[in-house]
Design a protein around this motif. Structure first.
Motif, PDB file in Angstrom:
ATOM      1  N   TYR A   1      10.638   6.952 -11.456  1.00 50.57           N
ATOM      2  CA  TYR A   1       9.549   5.988 -11.595  1.00 50.57           C
ATOM      3  C   TYR A   1       8.759   6.313 -12.853  1.00 50.57           C
ATOM      4  O   TYR A   1       8.294   7.442 -13.014  1.00 50.57           O
ATOM      5  CB  TYR A   1       8.648   6.041 -10.358  1.00 50.57           C
TER       6      TYR A   1
ATOM      7  N   ARG B   1       3.057   7.610  -6.810  1.00 49.18           N
ATOM      8  CA  ARG B   1       3.285   6.365  -7.563  1.00 49.18           C
ATOM      9  C   ARG B   1       1.942   5.769  -8.004  1.00 49.18           C
ATOM     10  O   ARG B   1       1.790   5.320  -9.143  1.00 49.18           O
ATOM     11  CB  ARG B   1       4.039   5.336  -6.699  1.00 49.18           C
ATOM     12  N   ASP B   2       0.956   5.782  -7.096  1.00 49.57           N
ATOM     13  CA  ASP B   2      -0.381   5.273  -7.438  1.00 49.57           C
ATOM     14  C   ASP B   2      -1.009   6.093  -8.557  1.00 49.57           C
ATOM     15  O   ASP B   2      -1.582   5.547  -9.503  1.00 49.57           O
ATOM     16  CB  ASP B   2      -1.302   5.312  -6.202  1.00 49.57           C
TER      17      ASP B   2
ATOM     18  N   ASP C   1       0.727   5.412 -11.938  1.00 47.50           N
ATOM     19  CA  ASP C   1       0.294   4.122 -12.503  1.00 47.50           C
ATOM     20  C   ASP C   1      -1.092   4.239 -13.129  1.00 47.50           C
ATOM     21  O   ASP C   1      -1.347   3.740 -14.222  1.00 47.50           O
ATOM     22  CB  ASP C   1       0.274   3.042 -11.417  1.00 47.50           C
TER      23      ASP C   1
ATOM     24  N   ILE D   1       0.850  -1.196   0.000  1.00 44.37           N
ATOM     25  CA  ILE D   1       0.000   0.000   0.000  1.00 44.37           C
ATOM     26  C   ILE D   1       0.884   1.244   0.000  1.00 44.37           C
ATOM     27  O   ILE D   1       1.685   1.449   0.899  1.00 44.37           O
ATOM     28  CB  ILE D   1      -0.936  -0.004   1.224  1.00 44.37           C
ATOM     29  N   ARG D   2       0.714   2.069  -1.052  1.00 42.98           N
ATOM     30  CA  ARG D   2       1.556   3.261  -1.203  1.00 42.98           C
ATOM     31  C   ARG D   2       0.778   4.544  -0.938  1.00 42.98           C
ATOM     32  O   ARG D   2       1.355   5.564  -0.583  1.00 42.98           O
ATOM     33  CB  ARG D   2       2.132   3.296  -2.622  1.00 42.98           C
ATOM     34  N   LEU D   3      -0.542   4.482  -1.127  1.00 46.79           N
ATOM     35  CA  LEU D   3      -1.411   5.652  -0.971  1.00 46.79           C
ATOM     36  C   LEU D   3      -1.374   6.157   0.474  1.00 46.79           C
ATOM     37  O   LEU D   3      -1.495   5.363   1.410  1.00 46.79           O
ATOM     38  CB  LEU D   3      -2.841   5.245  -1.359  1.00 46.79           C
ATOM     39  N   ARG D   4      -1.204   7.481   0.649  1.00 46.70           N
ATOM     40  CA  ARG D   4      -1.082   8.055   2.000  1.00 46.70           C
ATOM     41  C   ARG D   4      -2.176   9.058   2.332  1.00 46.70           C
ATOM     42  O   ARG D   4      -2.135   9.675   3.395  1.00 46.70           O
ATOM     43  CB  ARG D   4       0.263   8.768   2.143  1.00 46.70           C
ATOM     44  N   SER D   5      -3.111   9.294   1.426  1.00 49.03           N
ATOM     45  CA  SER D   5      -4.154  10.273   1.735  1.00 49.03           C
ATOM     46  C   SER D   5      -5.150   9.667   2.719  1.00 49.03           C
ATOM     47  O   SER D   5      -5.141   8.459   2.964  1.00 49.03           O
ATOM     48  CB  SER D   5      -4.878  10.687   0.452  1.00 49.03           C
TER      49      SER D   5
ATOM     50  N   GLY E   1       4.612   8.045  -2.314  1.00 52.17           N
ATOM     51  CA  GLY E   1       3.795   6.834  -2.379  1.00 52.17           C
ATOM     52  C   GLY E   1       2.486   7.085  -3.115  1.00 52.17           C
ATOM     53  O   GLY E   1       2.112   6.352  -4.036  1.00 52.17           O
ATOM     54  N   THR E   2       1.791   8.157  -2.714  1.00 55.54           N
ATOM     55  CA  THR E   2       0.536   8.523  -3.367  1.00 55.54           C
ATOM     56  C   THR E   2       0.773   8.822  -4.844  1.00 55.54           C
ATOM     57  O   THR E   2      -0.011   8.410  -5.705  1.00 55.54           O
ATOM     58  CB  THR E   2      -0.086   9.752  -2.662  1.00 55.54           C
TER      59      THR E   2
END
Lengths: 180, 400
Positions: B260, B280-281, B284, A58-62, B277-278
């Protein structure tokens, strides 16, 4: 990915519930992420905590805006907080209340489930601390996480008698919600 | 009792404390301040329980915490502290001393906004404001990178060719208070990766030396030059540490930068910290819809990776820098200014847009980033109309 939002009041263990859910889901073999809404924590004030579960890292941080599940630890929050806000229409909201779902003033197309978690925690734990009960209810109603994994996480966090009582309450709630 | 390694779901702060413990610091000194508190609580618990063999010095302020480490480090100790926001600003004077005296102190900065108005949530203003102090600054995107970078930080700092302090910067609350799976390091593995600290020079009554003494104009410039030369040399050591860590532990996060989905990327997003992180999503998702967007992560802000950035942006048609700080009086964040400076003399003329975002803990939803990408696409077609902006500024509040 499944997203879960937990509503409670400061002191009801919403953040702890989120952490335990993340630990339990990871034990089940899923990636997990739990975090508080980062408010200034005051006893009794409305608080939120968030959980994400996924088969991938899990990469999403919001924050979570469109949850698949909402857990409401205290039904009095419904009057002041939009607890069902953004809830997916095919999602589910689980409310701790003695009332039936149709008697709650909730505006949602999602499934509404209720459980008298406070009663269960008073009966089995001896205190009105219902966060672990709500986790059992979530596991039973959603089947997103195994009851055994929740119980393991609970026993690990609260060793001894307290953990055993909580684990019993988790199982009770799980069994009640499992029959729908 | 021993601290165990292995993959567990733990709080980001615990992951830091565990990683620091594995590095066997001789001296820890810190003053508690939100949202750094859990890190130093965990470490003081480890010391109290006898789990680690460090000396924990309780102090009355952050100024004293870092001062205690300056003395300890000069005496040859491996040292650690953690702080944030006003605590870091209170250390400002001592930060210069630590770098000027070439002391390899390592700190975790739990990034938080600065007062006034008081606000306890995340942005990068606190550490960005320390960019000229001579400290190496590394930013991380998740709890695992944080753990792994703490260990690399000591290797970089204590290299005799560097001998400079390092701050590892993590986003307050977003990473310090998150519970997620982390592969906690094993003591034996860290011991074989990180050798004991061998100081270049130590304070020793039997062999007296002076550190940070008075110098007149005949020497001062040379001392400053030596610090610049050392931080310049740290570039190689940051790369080395990243690659050596990968060989030993199998994890790699880039060296001074990471890229990336940059192949064929016309729109390049640039950021630091947990926002990566956000992003990267989002990248994609947009790539799957055919939008040619890529991501550049700044891992090292000091030393500044100008050469790497220039190489990475060469094929892009627009660069959008998303940053959680504002250099007041320039109308933009510090990162975008430095990126533009990095490109100018290399004759790279890609439009560079600055977006000040996520100040004081304002959440950054996916939709906000998509709107920024839309604006960047528009610049490819029509050129720059707005060079810098405060993202999602609430005009209704400004207008009372």
């Amino acid at each position: 990915m499944k997203e879960i939002r937990i509503h409670g009041r400061g002191g009801q263990g919403s953040v702890t519930a989120a952490e335990l859910l993340a630990i339990a889901a990871f034990e089940d073999g899923r990636y997990s992420q739990a975090f508080p809404s980062f408010g200034v924590e005051r006893r009794g004030a409305p608080v939120m905590a968030f959980v994400r579960l996924s088969g991938h890292k899990i990469r999403l941080r919001s924050q979570v805006y469109e949850p698949d599940y909402v857990i409401v630890q205290d039904a009095t929050l419904i009057e002041s907080v939009d607890v069902a806000g953004g809830l997916k229409s095919d999602g589910m909201i689980i409310v701790n209340t003695e009332h039936d779902p149709e008697n709650l003033a909730l505006e949602t197309e999602a499934a509404v489930r209720t459980i008298d978690a406070t009663r269960i925690s008073l009966d089995l734990i001896g205190k009105p601390i219902m966060n672990t009960v709500m986790l059992g209810a979530f596991a039973g109603a959603s089947r997103e996480v195994a009851a055994e994994s929740i119980k393991h996480a609970v026993r690990d966090r609260f060793p001894g008698d307290v953990g055993e009582k909580n684990a019993l309450a988790v199982q009770r709630a799980y069994d009640m919600m499992g029959v729908s | 009792m021993e601290l165990e390694g292995g993959i567990r779901v733990v709080e980001g702060s615990y992951a830091v404390a565990h990683a620091v413990a594995m590095c066997r610091p001789d001296v820890i000194s810190a003053y508690p301040i939100t949202p750094q508190t859990h890190i130093v609580e965990d470490l003081s618990q480890f010391v109290a329980d006898g789990v680690i063999d460090s000396k924990y010095i309780n102090v009355e302020s952050e100024f004293s915490a870092l001062s205690a480490l300056v003395g300890s480090s000069a005496a040859g100790a491996r040292t650690y502290s953690a702080t944030t926001s006003q605590g870091l600003e209170l250390m400002h004077e001592v930060l210069f001393n630590a770098a000027g005296m070439r002391l390899p102190i390592v700190m975790t900065i739990v990034n938080r906004s600065v007062s006034a108005p008081i606000n306890i949530w995340n942005d990068h203003q606190d550490s960005i404001a320390q960019r000229d102090t001579g400290w190496i600054q590394l930013y991380v995107e998740d709890a695992q990178e944080l753990v792994d970078t703490m260990v690399q930080a000591y290797l970089i700092a204590e290299d005799p060719l560097v001998s400079l302090p390092v701050m590892v910067c993590m986003d307050g609350f977003i990473l310090s208070h998150v519970f997620e799976p982390v592969n906690l390091l094993d003591q034996k593995a860290v011991d074989s990766f990180l050798p004991p600290f061998k100081p270049v020079a130590v304070l020793d009554p039997d062999d007296p030396k002076s550190f940070g003494m008075f110098v007149n104009p005949d020497y001062y410039t040379e001392f400053r030059y030596l610090v610049e030369e050392a931080i310049e040399r740290s570039r190689i050591k940051i790369r080395d540490a990243a690659h050596r860590f990968e060989s030993a532990f199998g994890r790699y996060y880039g060296d001074l930068i990471d890229t990336y989905q940059t192949d064929g990327a016309e729109i390049l997003l640039v950021a630091m910290g947990s926002l990566i992180g956000t992003l990267r999503d989002v990248v994609d998702d947009l790539r799957s819809k055919g939008v040619p967007v890529g991501l550049l992560k700044i891992r090292s802000f000091r030393p500044f990776p100008a050469e790497e950035i220039a190489k990475a942006v060469a094929g892009a048609k627009v660069i959008a820098v998303l940053e959680k700080d504002i250099s007041l009086g320039t109308g933009e964040g510090a990162l975008v200014t430095e990126i533009k400076a990095a490109l100018y003399n290399r004759d790279i003329r890609v439009p560079v847009l600055g977006f000040v975002i996520g100040l004081g803990g304002r959440d950054i939803p996916v939709g906000t980033i998509q709107r920024i990408v839309d604006k960047a696409e528009d610049v490819i077609k029509h050129g720059i109309t707005v060079e810098n902006e405060f993202v999602d500024l609430k005009r209704e509040i400004l207008n009372g």
